[in-house]
Design an enzyme around this catalytic site. Sequence first.
Site, mmCIF file in Angstrom:
data_model
loop_
_atom_site.group_PDB
_atom_site.id
_atom_site.type_symbol
_atom_site.label_atom_id
_atom_site.label_comp_id
_atom_site.label_asym_id
_atom_site.label_seq_id
_atom_site.Cartn_x
_atom_site.Cartn_y
_atom_site.Cartn_z
ATOM 1 C CB SER A 78 -12.559 -1.920 -0.005
ATOM 2 O OG SER A 78 -11.485 -2.689 0.420
ATOM 3 N NE ARG A 83 -3.936 1.699 2.685
ATOM 4 C CZ ARG A 83 -3.953 2.733 3.506
ATOM 5 N NH1 ARG A 83 -2.890 3.007 4.259
ATOM 6 N NH2 ARG A 83 -5.011 3.515 3.597
ATOM 7 C CE LYS A 94 -9.024 3.047 3.536
ATOM 8 N NZ LYS A 94 -10.292 2.755 2.806
#
Length: 265
Positions: free
Chosen positions: A161, A90, A190
């Site tokens: 997602s 990520r 996040k």
Amino acid sequence: FFSSRRRHTRFRNVTGVQTCALPILAPSTQAPSTRHSALSTRHSAPGVRHPFRSRLYAILDTDLCAARGIVPVALLDAWLGAGIRLTQLRAKTMPSGAMLELADAMAARCRAAGATFIVNDRADIAAMCGADGVHVGQEDISPAAVRRIFGPGAAPIIGLSPHPAAQLDAASREPISYLAFGPVFSTTSKERPDPVVGLDGVRLAAARAREAGLPLVAIGGITLATAPDVIAAGADAVAVISDLLVGAPGVRARAFLESVGALGL
């Protein structure tokens, strides 16, 4: 996924390992490899197509690594040495060239360890480095577009997602390999997280995923203490970012693997 045709370019070394020319592989129409022990065509429950054989999905976040002074490939090596066989890169803020260099290094290490390697968002990077698949969000490129990027004959693992949770049913009808759902608990990974779904949300999502014949990955604020509860609520695997970085990475990874147990395939 790829042929031996390649070109080379050079990027700044962000992996922490010695590199020179970086190979960028050209797409091939060959059938995908079955080398990865984490991949499986067996099911965790009747009717569920399971693309992996691990309950722990370790996510390597480059922003978090940078903030804590962690070399990404060193972290990955510790995880693989501890037995992790499902991981995701990520890299939300990393430039494309540097991300490709890191993805290439991670893909090679996962390949050697027999681990499954997924890239978040960037299907182009995933295809070029030979990753096993891509994870996308509801607002990213579509799963169908991901398959076009990988090319004919390829069969990438694709995770999705749904955001918000109300899109769960629509997401389950996409050409995907698994659903990811959360945040289960409050998370700092996040900037603008969706509302917490809790264990009841996991139970609901697990039921919907089973109806669609898909495995469910739960994500968001999951810790070593809460991971077993999330599995008990119906998740097939837990995706973990921050809590895998507590203490020595290899020790923490082994503790998580023991906590969530084997998939029993």
